[in-house]
Design a protein around this motif. Structure first.
Motif, short mmCIF file in Angstrom:
data_model
loop_
_atom_site.label_atom_id
_atom_site.label_comp_id
_atom_site.label_asym_id
_atom_site.label_seq_id
_atom_site.Cartn_x
_atom_site.Cartn_y
_atom_site.Cartn_z
N THR A 1 0.95 -1.26 -0.01
CA THR A 1 0.06 0.05 0.04
C THR A 1 0.84 1.42 -0.13
N LYS A 2 2.13 1.10 0.86
CA LYS A 2 2.88 2.26 0.48
C LYS A 2 3.39 2.60 -0.76
N ASP A 3 3.53 1.75 -1.55
CA ASP A 3 4.02 2.08 -2.96
C ASP A 3 2.82 2.83 -3.76
N ILE A 4 1.74 2.27 -3.47
CA ILE A 4 0.48 2.66 -4.06
C ILE A 4 0.10 3.97 -3.72
N CYS A 5 0.38 4.31 -2.52
CA CYS A 5 0.16 5.74 -2.03
C CYS A 5 1.14 6.56 -2.01
N LYS B 1 -14.87 3.08 -6.20
CA LYS B 1 -14.23 4.06 -6.59
C LYS B 1 -12.90 3.62 -7.56
N LEU B 2 -12.34 2.58 -7.49
CA LEU B 2 -11.31 2.17 -8.12
C LEU B 2 -11.47 1.26 -9.29
N PRO B 3 -10.94 1.37 -10.47
CA PRO B 3 -11.08 0.23 -11.49
C PRO B 3 -10.48 -1.15 -11.26
N HIS C 1 -5.96 6.99 3.86
CA HIS C 1 -5.16 8.19 4.12
C HIS C 1 -4.74 8.69 2.93
N ALA C 2 -4.80 7.91 1.90
CA ALA C 2 -4.19 8.77 0.56
C ALA C 2 -4.88 8.14 -0.35
N ILE C 3 -6.31 8.03 -0.42
CA ILE C 3 -6.97 7.42 -1.32
C ILE C 3 -6.96 8.28 -2.60
#
Ligand code: C2E
Ligand code: CA
Ligand code: CA
Length: 550
Positions: A394-398, A467-469, A431-433
């Motif tokens: 998740t850290k990367d994606i955000c 929200k996400l594809p 936190h970082a959507i």
């Protein structure tokens, strides 16, 4: 460290006292000589002038005393001036002269001046150690209290209190309301410590209570958790709303768990962090197993860094199949770590450690580059398309710019984007959507597939889905484990399939170990399977062989 400071300031005070007494003795000596003139060698000086110099020096010493320690210094100054005062009084009685009255008024004025100076220092000190928002002791004050208490013998408890998801509260309710919530919680916490305890705010949403050792530690932690959890009413101009906040709490005891401020804070933080990891709204008392866990964590951090530098990591690939015809869909890349002494360390152990530090970003970069390099030929030479799936933290994606990094890796490896799938988990997206969504959109534009891993174990699955594809939902192994016997797990799998259909995603089940699980998943309409039933993770060479054989 504080002990040294205490020792040093005591020594300075002592030196001042000695100097002051020497000056008093000088005055006594001059008085004993009588007369108005003192002869020094060939020269002479008026008695009054000499006394004037000595008085000025006494004032200077007392000012220095108050500067060293506004409280102790002032008390010592008062005592010293008291002695001077008594001596002056003695002179009046003995010699029946009134001249010392001038000196006595001087003493009185000096004490008043010192009191004003001491109060000024006290107010400045109070402001330095007080948190402006909540009026509790701030971090600086907490460190001072803690160091002082570590010099005393009494046992005491430290409770680290961290509000859960406070950033979320701030983002949703605004900073003004966030401040109001912090103030309310601060008041409640202050009520839980008595005269001998201290309530501190040591960071944005972090509080600390330092209290005399409690008989029942758990009960005290529960008191704190309940105090924070009680309803907070936010009244705005035309409306009011009730807010409920939860907190995670960690507790340590001096000197049982540590005898200096640094280790006590570290252990309290660790216990609190543990409570958070266990699902928040909980309390955790520090114990040896937590200390061992911490040591192991630091060991693992060293091992991970070394393994990245010396290339001890390697990759295995677990096949994924179409459930209806066992046709190969592709492989999930899984990292492995074998240290030079032959020890295998499971990703289940080192990935969470890497997630807590920033090492996960380096690991993910390593996995991506290596997997793309290893699979490039196979993917390009194969007639039927195949998917290479990679786990990304998740850290990367955000992280801003993540999609660019993936694009560069694809170009560098000359790997077709449509054969790459990135597995993400839903944890902490909140936190970082926005950044996550931007990255995912950009990856989609490149043609990369997105899979949502461990589906059902987070708590906001549905809101993210809309929200996400997302292309693929991975039903978590924990639901597959009991699917033959547990009707709820079966219903869950069936519900995921329905959700997937509505959202236009395909569904894969992970951790499928036997034929019974397989047939239930087939019945509910799952598209793909991954698990020991049809294929364990394989080395790169075995994966190529497997692929060619299929
Ligand atoms: P995950 O992504 O959910 O991976 C699935 C895990 O289940 C893998 O464990 C896999 O070996 C295991 N598994 C698959 N089928 C079965 C089965 O039928 N039975 C059982 N008992 N287990 C099965 P592994 O490789 O130990 O990975 C654990 C976790 O570590 C992964 O969970 C993933 O979260 C993380 N991980 C692994 N490799 C990477 C990586 O390259 N990057 C990142 N960021 N995380 C990774
Ligand atoms: Ca995965
Ligand atoms: Ca998973």
């Amino acid at each position: 460290m504080n002990k040294n400071i205490v020792k040093k300031s005591s020594l300075k005070i002592l030196i001042c006292i000695v100097l002051y007494i020497i000056l008093v003795m000088c005055t006594l000596f001059i008085d004993s000589k009588g007369g108005m003139i003192i002869h020094i060698g060939k020269g002479s000086i008026a008695n009054n002038s000499f006394n004037g110099v000595i008085n000025a020096l006494q004032v200077l010493i007392c000012v220095i005393l108050v500067c060293i320690d506004y409280k102790k210094g002032f008390i010592v100054s008062c005592v010293l001036y008291g002695i001077t005062f008594a001596l002056m009084f003695r002179t009046i009685i003995r010699l029946h002269v009134l001249t010392p009255f001038v000196g006595m008024s001087h003493v009185f004025i000096s004490i008043v001046t010192l009191a004003i100076l001491s109060r000024f220092f006290w107010q400045r000190d109070k402001a330095l150690i007080t948190d402006a928002l909540t009026q509790l002791i701030n971090r600086r004050g907490m460190l001072r209290v803690l160091s002082q208490k570590c010099c005393e013998k009494d046992t005491f408890d430290i409770v680290y209190v961290d509000i859960d998801d406070f950033k979320f509260i701030n983002d949703n309710l605004g900073h003004e309301n966030g401040d109001y919530i912090l103030k309310t919680i601060a008041k409640r916490l202050a009520l839980l410590v008595d005269d001998k305890g201290f309530a501190c705010r040591i960071g944005g949403d972090e509080f600390m209570l330092i209290v005399p050792a409690k008989d029942d530690k758990k009960a005290f932690m529960n008191e704190i958790i309940n105090a924070v959890a009680a309803k907070i009413e936010i009244v705005n101009d035309d409306s009011s709303r009730d807010i409920y906040v939860t907190t995670s709490v960690g507790m340590v005891r001096y000197p049982e768990h540590g005898n200096d401020a640094d280790s006590l804070l570290k252990y309290a933080d660790l216990a609190m962090f543990h409570a958070k990891k266990e699902g928040k709204n909980k309390g955790q008392i520090f114990d040896d197993s937590l200390a061992k866990e911490m040591i192991r964590k630091s060991e693992l951090e060293v091992i991970i860094k070394e393994s990245l530098d010396k290339d001890y990591f390697f990759l295995v690939y677990q096949p994924q199949f179409e459930i209806n015809n066992k046709k190969l869909r592709g492989f999930e890349t899984l990292i492995r770590l074998k240290t030079p002494d032959g020890n295998m360390i499971s990703p289940g152990e080192f990935i969470p450690v890497a997630e807590d530090s920033n090492l996960i970003t380096r690991i993910d970069e390593y996995v991506m580059k290596r997997a793309l390099r290893e699979f490039k030929k196979l993917v390009k030479n194969r007639k039927e398309s195949i998917v290479l799936s990679i786990n990304m933290s998740t850290k990367d994606i955000c992280m801003t710019g993540f999609s660019k990094k993936v694009e560069e890796a694809l170009l560098e490896a000359d790997f077709p984007p449509e054969c790459l799938e990135i597995e993400i988990t839903e944890y902490c997206f909140a936190h970082a959507i926005d950044i996550a969504a931007a990255n995912i959109e950009a990856l989609k534009k490149l043609g990369i597939k997105i899979a949502l891993d461990d589906f059902g174990t987070g708590f906001a699955s549905l809101s993210y889905l809309t929200k996400l594809p997302i292309d693929l939902l991975k039903i978590d192994k924990s639901f597959v484990d009991n699917i033959e016997t547990d009707i709820k797990s079966r219903d869950f799998a069936s519900a995921v399939v329905s959700i997937g259909r509505v959202q236009g995603c395909e569904i894969i089940s992970e951790g499928v170990e036997n034929e019974n699980q397989l047939s239930v998943l087939q019945e509910v309409g799952c598209d793909f399977v991954q698990g020991y039933v049809w294929g364990k993770p394989l080395s790169y060479e075995k994966a190529i062989e497997f692929c060619n054989a299929n």
